[in-house]
Design a protein around this motif. Structure first.
Motif, PDB file in Angstrom:
ATOM      1  N   ARG A 160       0.827  -1.201   0.000  1.00 52.48           N
ATOM      2  CA  ARG A 160       0.000   0.000   0.000  1.00 52.48           C
ATOM      3  C   ARG A 160       0.867   1.259   0.000  1.00 52.48           C
ATOM      4  O   ARG A 160       1.853   1.323   0.728  1.00 52.48           O
ATOM      5  CB  ARG A 160      -0.915   0.020   1.249  1.00 52.48           C
ATOM      6  N   PRO A 161       0.512   2.246  -0.852  1.00 56.81           N
ATOM      7  CA  PRO A 161      -0.499   2.170  -1.898  1.00 56.81           C
ATOM      8  C   PRO A 161       0.025   1.410  -3.116  1.00 56.81           C
ATOM      9  O   PRO A 161       1.136   1.657  -3.586  1.00 56.81           O
ATOM     10  CB  PRO A 161      -0.777   3.635  -2.240  1.00 56.81           C
ATOM     11  N   ALA A 162      -0.755   0.517  -3.644  1.00 53.43           N
ATOM     12  CA  ALA A 162      -0.314  -0.385  -4.702  1.00 53.43           C
ATOM     13  C   ALA A 162       0.025   0.360  -5.989  1.00 53.43           C
ATOM     14  O   ALA A 162       0.938  -0.028  -6.724  1.00 53.43           O
ATOM     15  CB  ALA A 162      -1.395  -1.437  -4.971  1.00 53.43           C
ATOM     16  N   PHE A 163      -0.704   1.460  -6.270  1.00 53.73           N
ATOM     17  CA  PHE A 163      -0.452   2.157  -7.534  1.00 53.73           C
ATOM     18  C   PHE A 163       0.934   2.801  -7.541  1.00 53.73           C
ATOM     19  O   PHE A 163       1.597   2.842  -8.585  1.00 53.73           O
ATOM     20  CB  PHE A 163      -1.559   3.189  -7.806  1.00 53.73           C
ATOM     21  N   ARG A 164       1.391   3.312  -6.371  1.00 56.07           N
ATOM     22  CA  ARG A 164       2.731   3.903  -6.302  1.00 56.07           C
ATOM     23  C   ARG A 164       3.798   2.815  -6.481  1.00 56.07           C
ATOM     24  O   ARG A 164       4.825   3.033  -7.136  1.00 56.07           O
ATOM     25  CB  ARG A 164       2.934   4.617  -4.971  1.00 56.07           C
ATOM     26  N   HIS A 165       3.554   1.681  -5.873  1.00 48.97           N
ATOM     27  CA  HIS A 165       4.486   0.565  -6.004  1.00 48.97           C
ATOM     28  C   HIS A 165       4.568   0.119  -7.462  1.00 48.97           C
ATOM     29  O   HIS A 165       5.658  -0.131  -7.992  1.00 48.97           O
ATOM     30  CB  HIS A 165       4.011  -0.591  -5.121  1.00 48.97           C
ATOM     31  N   LEU A 166       3.431   0.040  -8.133  1.00 51.90           N
ATOM     32  CA  LEU A 166       3.402  -0.354  -9.543  1.00 51.90           C
ATOM     33  C   LEU A 166       4.180   0.639 -10.397  1.00 51.90           C
ATOM     34  O   LEU A 166       5.010   0.244 -11.238  1.00 51.90           O
ATOM     35  CB  LEU A 166       1.947  -0.446 -10.021  1.00 51.90           C
ATOM     36  N   ALA A 167       3.951   1.921 -10.186  1.00 53.94           N
ATOM     37  CA  ALA A 167       4.650   2.944 -10.975  1.00 53.94           C
ATOM     38  C   ALA A 167       6.152   2.907 -10.707  1.00 53.94           C
ATOM     39  O   ALA A 167       6.960   3.044 -11.643  1.00 53.94           O
ATOM     40  CB  ALA A 167       4.080   4.325 -10.643  1.00 53.94           C
ATOM     41  N   ARG A 168       6.532   2.719  -9.455  1.00 50.42           N
ATOM     42  CA  ARG A 168       7.960   2.678  -9.111  1.00 50.42           C
ATOM     43  C   ARG A 168       8.647   1.491  -9.779  1.00 50.42           C
ATOM     44  O   ARG A 168       9.761   1.623 -10.307  1.00 50.42           O
ATOM     45  CB  ARG A 168       8.127   2.616  -7.593  1.00 50.42           C
ATOM     46  N   GLU A 169       7.995   0.342  -9.785  1.00 50.70           N
ATOM     47  CA  GLU A 169       8.602  -0.847 -10.384  1.00 50.70           C
ATOM     48  C   GLU A 169       8.730  -0.709 -11.904  1.00 50.70           C
ATOM     49  O   GLU A 169       9.748  -1.078 -12.489  1.00 50.70           O
ATOM     50  CB  GLU A 169       7.787  -2.096 -10.041  1.00 50.70           C
ATOM     51  N   ILE A 170       7.708  -0.167 -12.551  1.00 48.32           N
ATOM     52  CA  ILE A 170       7.773   0.001 -14.004  1.00 48.32           C
ATOM     53  C   ILE A 170       8.832   1.023 -14.376  1.00 48.32           C
ATOM     54  O   ILE A 170       9.600   0.826 -15.329  1.00 48.32           O
ATOM     55  CB  ILE A 170       6.389   0.405 -14.567  1.00 48.32           C
TER      56      ILE A 170
ATOM     57  N   ASN B 158      -4.198  -9.356 -11.022  1.00 44.13           N
ATOM     58  CA  ASN B 158      -5.211  -9.621  -9.991  1.00 44.13           C
ATOM     59  C   ASN B 158      -5.386  -8.416  -9.078  1.00 44.13           C
ATOM     60  O   ASN B 158      -5.414  -8.526  -7.849  1.00 44.13           O
ATOM     61  CB  ASN B 158      -4.839 -10.867  -9.170  1.00 44.13           C
ATOM     62  N   THR B 159      -5.511  -7.251  -9.699  1.00 51.80           N
ATOM     63  CA  THR B 159      -5.733  -6.018  -8.956  1.00 51.80           C
ATOM     64  C   THR B 159      -6.833  -5.234  -9.653  1.00 51.80           C
ATOM     65  O   THR B 159      -7.357  -5.645 -10.702  1.00 51.80           O
ATOM     66  CB  THR B 159      -4.441  -5.188  -8.863  1.00 51.80           C
ATOM     67  N   SER B 160      -7.205  -4.104  -9.114  1.00 46.89           N
ATOM     68  CA  SER B 160      -8.286  -3.316  -9.712  1.00 46.89           C
ATOM     69  C   SER B 160      -7.776  -2.481 -10.874  1.00 46.89           C
ATOM     70  O   SER B 160      -6.595  -2.112 -10.931  1.00 46.89           O
ATOM     71  CB  SER B 160      -8.902  -2.386  -8.662  1.00 46.89           C
ATOM     72  N   ARG B 161      -8.678  -2.169 -11.787  1.00 45.58           N
ATOM     73  CA  ARG B 161      -8.303  -1.290 -12.900  1.00 45.58           C
ATOM     74  C   ARG B 161      -7.924   0.087 -12.380  1.00 45.58           C
ATOM     75  O   ARG B 161      -7.050   0.754 -12.942  1.00 45.58           O
ATOM     76  CB  ARG B 161      -9.455  -1.189 -13.901  1.00 45.58           C
ATOM     77  N   ALA B 162      -8.578   0.530 -11.299  1.00 48.27           N
ATOM     78  CA  ALA B 162      -8.265   1.847 -10.734  1.00 48.27           C
ATOM     79  C   ALA B 162      -6.803   1.920 -10.292  1.00 48.27           C
ATOM     80  O   ALA B 162      -6.155   2.972 -10.422  1.00 48.27           O
ATOM     81  CB  ALA B 162      -9.192   2.139  -9.552  1.00 48.27           C
ATOM     82  N   THR B 163      -6.286   0.801  -9.757  1.00 50.03           N
ATOM     83  CA  THR B 163      -4.875   0.779  -9.331  1.00 50.03           C
ATOM     84  C   THR B 163      -3.957   0.979 -10.533  1.00 50.03           C
ATOM     85  O   THR B 163      -3.004   1.764 -10.484  1.00 50.03           O
ATOM     86  CB  THR B 163      -4.558  -0.559  -8.648  1.00 50.03           C
TER      87      THR B 163
END
Length: 495
Positions: free
Chosen positions: A36-46, A72-77
């Motif tokens: 958490r927050p998953a969207f920040r983690h996703l952006a950082r990894e990409i 397996n996450t939400s589209r909003a994320t």
């Protein structure tokens, strides 16, 4: 149908797509569950994958709905993660065309940053690169001046390389046991240039390439940027598992294989002759191209220089073996001279591939290379003796200051592949940089993220006193305590 024509038949289909599949991207990302927050983690990894070159620039990212389903996450994320990538400069959108990767202004890709040492780093162990002995370059420049004056009266374009340099390289192969004609040699701007030309001609986007794991990082990055899919076979300190290699070639049938059989970078392993013959037989059966990197072959410290890999093929064999080499490790990286040996017909096509990017190499560099190769019997033995002394100094310093670490003394090459006993390489590299030592963790040499975190590659190209000081600083950094990487995060990476 031969390998060249097999490649061409699917080339157009392979090169038209500029989209990264959702499954491909998901395989490179850690698990988002519980973060958490998953969207920040996703952006950082990409963004980290973009900086590291594992995701190329100007490639379309997967559609938000598709990636969300695979992760397996939400589209909003995913939407929020993509928005963050755009605002930070790692992505941009085209109306109706999706989201594309980018590089923020002022950021340097890791591949470039690894070559450029920060000015405040006192000891650079990230590059296994020698320097030219004092006066060697200046003496060589004086020697080639009359020849250069002669060449100045010509246009100076040699897409195949200077004829006399091609002949000298061919003669080196012949003297080492592999009869070679100048027509089989293409002079390049280093071995990396040779590999790029080969991949550009023989492979199409999405093709499979068999590589060793670990392997030379810049070669792996070149394959990624060509959008090729790597299939890895393991290499340990003790060498290769040829059975795995044979089954991989039989089951996967890659378009091409890339191997470093002589003083392998980074493990230092040397492939035995009987294993080379087995690999060649497997390559002949599968009908693929085999690229053999002999950049380190002449750095033989404890035994004679190995014969060319292709010389182990039977009569009429070896036509599928493409051998690349360079003067960067034996002489100087600033001398951008390399070569490849291949069937004459293929050399002609590779020269055409080369002209599309540059008209030919520097005449000055090629004349220097020709002069240095002629003096090789005089220049190389002192270089090898110097490396033996430095290798011994590094081993003694590690034994004295870091006795918990282990390694095998390689019979050649430029570095030790050190086992730390724990997955500490990345945090240790960060802490060591604070202590004035720049070094590469084992993960840089891996085909997939998250492996070889218990390894360091430590070159012995610097003077003994400098190596001793570097080891002492690393011991100080280790004594300060290092955080272990997250086990949960590591377990998700593909090994």
């Amino acid at each position: 149908m031969d390998a060249l024509h097999r490649r061409r038949s699917g080339d157009q289909a392979g090169r038209t797509g500029g989209t990264l599949g959702s499954g491909q991207l998901a395989a490179m990302l850690p698990d988002l569950a519980g973060v958490r927050p998953a969207f920040r983690h996703l952006a950082r990894e990409i963004s980290a994958l973009i900086l590291d070159g594992r995701i190329a620039l100007h490639v379309r990212l997967p559609a938000e709905r598709e990636l969300a389903a695979v992760l397996n996450t939400s589209r909003a994320t995913v939407t929020a993660g993509y928005d963050l990538l755009r605002t930070s400069g790692y992505a941009y959108s085209r109306q109706g065309a999706g989201t594309w990767t980018a590089l923020p202004e002022g950021r340097t890709p890791h591949g470039v940053a690894r070559v450029l040492a920060p000015p405040d780093i006192a000891i650079d162990l990230a590059r296994a690169a020698p320097v030219l002995p004092e006066r060697t370059l200046s003496d060589a420049l004086v020697h080639i001046a009359p020849q250069l004056a002669h060449h100045a009266e010509t246009p100076g374009y040699h897409p195949y390389g200077l004829p006399e340099l091609r002949a000298a390289v061919a003669d080196r192969f012949t003297r080492r046991g592999l009869a070679t004609r100048p027509e089989q040699i293409l002079v390049t701007s280093g071995a990396q240039h040779a590999l790029t030309l080969i991949v550009g001609l023989l492979c199409g986007s999405g093709d499979r390439v068999m590589v060793e794991n670990p392997s030379y990082p810049n070669a792996l990055e070149a394959l990624r940027r060509a959008r090729l899919r790597t299939v890895s076979v393991p290499v340990a300190d003790t060498g290769w598992d040829i059975g795995i290699m044979e089954s991989t070639l039989r089951q996967v049938v890659p378009q091409l294989a890339y191997l470093i059989p002589d003083f392998h970078n980074p493990t230092g392993a040397l492939m035995p002759e009987e294993e080379r013959a087995r690999v060649l037989r497997a390559v002949e059966r599968s009908g693929i191209w085999l690229v053999v990197d002999e950049t380190l072959t002449d750095i033989a410290l404890d035994l004679p220089v190995p014969p060319p890999f292709a010389s182990h093929a039977g009569p009429g064999g070896g036509g599928q073996v493409l051998t690349i080499g360079s003067m960067s490790k034996t002489h100087w990286g600033g001398l951008r001279i390399g070569w490849l040996r291949a069937p004459a017909r293929l050399v002609t096509e590779l020269a055409g591939q080369r002209v599309a990017n540059d008209m030919g190499g520097s005449v000055v560099d090629q004349l220097l290379a020709l002069h240095l190769l002629a003096r090789e019997d005089e220049l190389l033995p002192p270089r090898l003796e110097q490396l033996r002394t430095r290798r011994a100094a590094l081993g003694e310093a590690l034994t004295a200051h870091l006795p918990g670490w282990s390694w095998r003394m390689p019979p050649g090459g430029l570095s030790l592949w050190v086992d730390l006993g724990e997955p500490l390489a990345s945090p240790l590299a960060e802490r060591a940089e604070e202590c004035g030592v720049r070094i590469e963790g084992g993960g840089r040499f891996a085909t997939h993220p998250g492996v070889f975190e218990q390894r360091l590659r430590i070159p012995y190209t610097l003077p003994p006193d400098t190596l001793r000081e570097a080891v002492q600083r690393m011991a100080t950094a280790l004594a300060g305590g290092l955080p272990l990487p997250s086990t949960a995060r590591q377990s998700h990476w593909i090994a």
